[in-house]
Scaffold this motif. Structure first.
Motif, mmCIF file in Angstrom:
data_model
loop_
_atom_site.group_PDB
_atom_site.id
_atom_site.type_symbol
_atom_site.label_atom_id
_atom_site.label_comp_id
_atom_site.label_asym_id
_atom_site.label_seq_id
_atom_site.Cartn_x
_atom_site.Cartn_y
_atom_site.Cartn_z
ATOM 1 N N LEU A 1 31.050 34.296 11.009
ATOM 2 C CA LEU A 1 32.322 35.025 10.917
ATOM 3 C C LEU A 1 33.513 34.091 10.706
ATOM 4 O O LEU A 1 34.568 34.530 10.237
ATOM 5 N N LYS B 1 40.929 36.793 17.397
ATOM 6 C CA LYS B 1 40.717 38.103 18.007
ATOM 7 C C LYS B 1 40.006 39.054 17.045
ATOM 8 O O LYS B 1 39.144 39.845 17.457
ATOM 9 N N ALA B 2 40.346 38.981 15.781
ATOM 10 C CA ALA B 2 39.707 39.864 14.798
ATOM 11 C C ALA B 2 38.218 39.552 14.678
ATOM 12 O O ALA B 2 37.392 40.466 14.569
ATOM 13 N N ARG B 3 37.886 38.263 14.710
ATOM 14 C CA ARG B 3 36.468 37.887 14.626
ATOM 15 C C ARG B 3 35.690 38.382 15.844
ATOM 16 O O ARG B 3 34.534 38.809 15.728
ATOM 17 N N VAL C 1 36.398 41.053 17.568
ATOM 18 C CA VAL C 1 36.252 42.505 17.381
ATOM 19 C C VAL C 1 35.107 42.799 16.420
ATOM 20 O O VAL C 1 34.262 43.673 16.666
ATOM 21 N N ILE C 2 35.082 42.080 15.311
ATOM 22 C CA ILE C 2 34.009 42.276 14.318
ATOM 23 C C ILE C 2 32.653 41.950 14.935
ATOM 24 O O ILE C 2 31.670 42.685 14.755
ATOM 25 N N TYR C 3 32.609 40.849 15.672
ATOM 26 C CA TYR C 3 31.371 40.409 16.325
ATOM 27 C C TYR C 3 30.866 41.489 17.282
ATOM 28 O O TYR C 3 29.698 41.888 17.240
ATOM 29 N N ILE D 1 35.059 33.949 7.241
ATOM 30 C CA ILE D 1 35.867 35.049 6.711
ATOM 31 C C ILE D 1 37.341 34.662 6.819
ATOM 32 O O ILE D 1 37.847 34.348 7.897
ATOM 33 N N MET E 1 41.102 35.042 7.268
ATOM 34 C CA MET E 1 41.998 35.994 7.929
ATOM 35 C C MET E 1 43.298 35.276 8.273
ATOM 36 O O MET E 1 43.333 34.040 8.347
ATOM 37 N N ALA F 1 31.659 44.690 17.341
ATOM 38 C CA ALA F 1 31.344 45.921 16.611
ATOM 39 C C ALA F 1 29.977 45.834 15.948
ATOM 40 O O ALA F 1 29.208 46.810 15.939
ATOM 41 N N LEU F 2 29.667 44.670 15.397
ATOM 42 C CA LEU F 2 28.366 44.491 14.751
ATOM 43 C C LEU F 2 27.229 44.602 15.765
ATOM 44 O O LEU F 2 26.188 45.214 15.491
#
Length: 567
Positions: free
Chosen positions: A249, A261-263, A265-267, A252, A254, A269-270
């Motif tokens: 991640l 923080k976005a990573r 969240v993505i982590y 990516i 950003m 969520a996955l």
């Protein structure tokens, strides 16, 4: 490139940790939260022996395995008597204690500063001082540890572990020594985790308490759950995903102010998405067919069945199992008082009475699941009082349970095979060092188990999981598993309850034939038609003691008993 190699090294270490943890949780069903403690102890043993005593590789690693395996055995001792949340608390306490000892025993562990200056591993004059040079060793150890775990998990010992996971008391009733099994699997899991700790120490040249906290245990647990409990390949996948995904991640692009923080969240969520789609894990526990595949319809049919069915001696009605003056109280409640029973070879003995009369308690006393406060239990004129349940099964007395207690996640054939006595593969040493003998016995045992299934009419269900059977088929499987123990005395706790007339007609001949072949049978049953059809002698229990003994007709014609129970 060095960065990618480093990720692969860490993934290799976590493969060792996840597969070893899966042995405990996925195969043995022992939910212990002390795995990071084993990991840390292995790292500190290596660090201390290399920096303070100058021991060369691999001596510290071997010493760490021995020491941490011993600690694992100590953790297993409470697990002999407790499970579930109690084992979680005990293992969690160990995890906390280990970290506190590391922090406070500064003279040995360096306290919060840890231990630095751990030398790199040197092999054939070459120092493994970079990710690229260390990776082959890490992969080799990960493969070796995976093989050790695989060999254990897919041996007859591993099958017994899964039976214990499904139902511990039923595994005991199949003749399995739970103490030996729990001590062994804890020792293996702890010893393998210590290998990862030793490699960690050499790779980073430093160990500190922060890397071995409860958070690390939860991280390893997440790998096992994500990959799939009861599947070692799932542990490999889980380790690779949880180590590699956060790093992937990072590639990516950003905005800098929200990237971290976005990573996260993505982590998260996955991971949620994966578990939502595959709640049992990426690679769930497979249905084993290795045993079923070895069983064929030909060859030993008849001979194997004769060996399994025939009891020692002839059906001469001589006393085989006797209980004299049995007494058992629970606090102020007397469950059994002055209970006498004699079971004779080739006969079916019935045990009847109202609910709460003490029938199942009597079975528990006769089979070692409870110790009598008073009285004597003799099998073939030898005392068996005080023996463990698995020892009593080995002696020749086995029992079923009112609530069936099948191993539902195992196949029908595996349910029977696991109960067969004297399997050399139950011995861990032979599982590793006598593979040909174990493999040959597995083929023979599969044939023997198929003969048992043919006898009860379940041979066409051999590949089915037990959870998929009808209720009548489950009852037949209980008979098959009990028969597979090879015991001469078979105690059935309500084997025919809840069955319709057609199902009864299927099972009646099975039990009757067992008695005709010389087996000693005792059944607890409320169905009076069953008692009249099957039993030679009937004991009537009420309030923990025997009120009457006689033939079914004699008891049913007794006015007092008819008034109390038969009407």
């Amino acid at each position: 490139m060095e960065y990618i190699l480093h990720i692969l090294v860490m993934a290799s270490l976590y493969v060792i940790l996840a597969t070893s943890f899966n042995l405990l949780i996925g195969f043995a069903g022992l939910f212990a939260l002390s795995h990071a403690a084993f990991y840390g102890l292995g790292a500190y043993v290596t660090a201390i022996l290399t920096t303070s005593l100058g021991m060369p590789f691999p001596i510290p690693l071997i010493a760490g395995v021995a020491f941490v395996a011993a600690v694992g055995v100590l953790v297993a001792l409470p697990a002999i008597r407790v499970s579930g949340e109690y084992l979680v608390i005990i293992s969690l306490a160990l995890q906390i204690i280990v970290v506190e000892v590391i922090l406070n025993w500064r003279g040995l562990t360096g306290g919060g500063d840890g231990i630095a200056g751990i030398p790199n591993i040197t092999i054939f004059g070459g120092r493994l001082s970079s990710p690229g040079t260390f990776l082959p060793l890490a992969v080799a150890f990960a493969a070796g540890c995976f093989w050790i775990a695989w060999r254990l998990a897919h041996s007859p010992f591993g099958r017994a572990l899964r039976a214990m996971r499904e139902n511990a008391s039923a595994a005991q009733a199949c003749g399995k020594d739970l103490v030996y099994m729990k001590l062994t699997v804890f020792a293996f899991a702890a010893g393998l985790a210590s290998i990862a700790g030793g490699l960690y120490a050499h790779y980073f040249n430093y160990v500190g308490p922060d890397g071995f906290t409860i958070d690390e245990t939860i991280y390893i647990l997440a790998m096992v759950i994500l990959g799939g409990t009861g599947n070692l390949w799932g542990s490999v996948v889980g380790a690779l995903v949880l180590v590699g995904l956060p790093e992937a991640l990072k590639f990516i692009n950003m905005p800098v102010d929200i990237a971290d923080k976005a990573r996260l969240v993505i982590y998260g969520a996955l991971l949620i998405l994966i578990l939502r789609i595959r709640p049992e894990g990426i690679l769930p526990e497979p249905q084993s067919r290795s045993v079923t595949a070895t069983a064929t319809a030909g060859g030993s049919q008849g001979k194997a069945q004769e060996t399994l069915l025939k009891a020692e001696g002839s059906a001469d009605a001589q006393p085989i199992l006797e209980g004299r003056g049995l007494h058992k109280s629970f606090g102020g409640i007397t469950a059994v008082s002055g209970f006498d029973i004699v079971m004779r070879r080739g006969q079916v003995t019935g045990l009847i009475g109202p609910n709460g009369a003490g029938k199942t308690t009597a079975f528990n006393l006769l089979t070692g699941f409870l110790k009598p406060d008073e009285g004597e239990i003799r099998y073939k004129d030898k005392s068996i009082a005080g023996l463990k349940p698995h020892q009593i099964v080995g002696a020749g007395v086995a029992r079923s349970f009112q609530d069936l207690r099948l191993f539902t996640k195992m196949t029908v054939l595996e349910n029977v095979v696991v109960a067969l006595p004297r399997q050399s593969g139950d011995n861990v040493f032979k599982a590793y060092f006598a593979p040909r003998q174990v493999a040959r016995e597995e083929r023979e045992n599969a044939e023997r188990a198929m003969e048992v299934l043919r006898f009860v009419g379940l041979e066409d269900k051999a590949d089915e999981r037990a959870e998929n059977l009808s209720y009548a088929e489950e009852k037949l499987l209980v008979v098959a598993r009990l028969l597979a123990t090879g015991a001469e005395v078979l105690l059935f706790d309500e084997p025919l309850s809840g069955l319709d007339g057609n199902a009864l007609q299927e099972i009646f001949p099975v039990i009757r034939r067992l008695a005709e072949e010389g087996k000693t049978i005792c059944i607890i049953e409320h169905n009076l038609d069953v008692i009249k059809t099957l039993c030679d002698t009937v004991y009537f229990l009420d309030e923990g003691h025997t009120m009457a003994v006689g033939s079914p007709d004699e008891l049913m014609n007794d006015p007092e008993l008819a008034e109390r129970y038969f009407k």
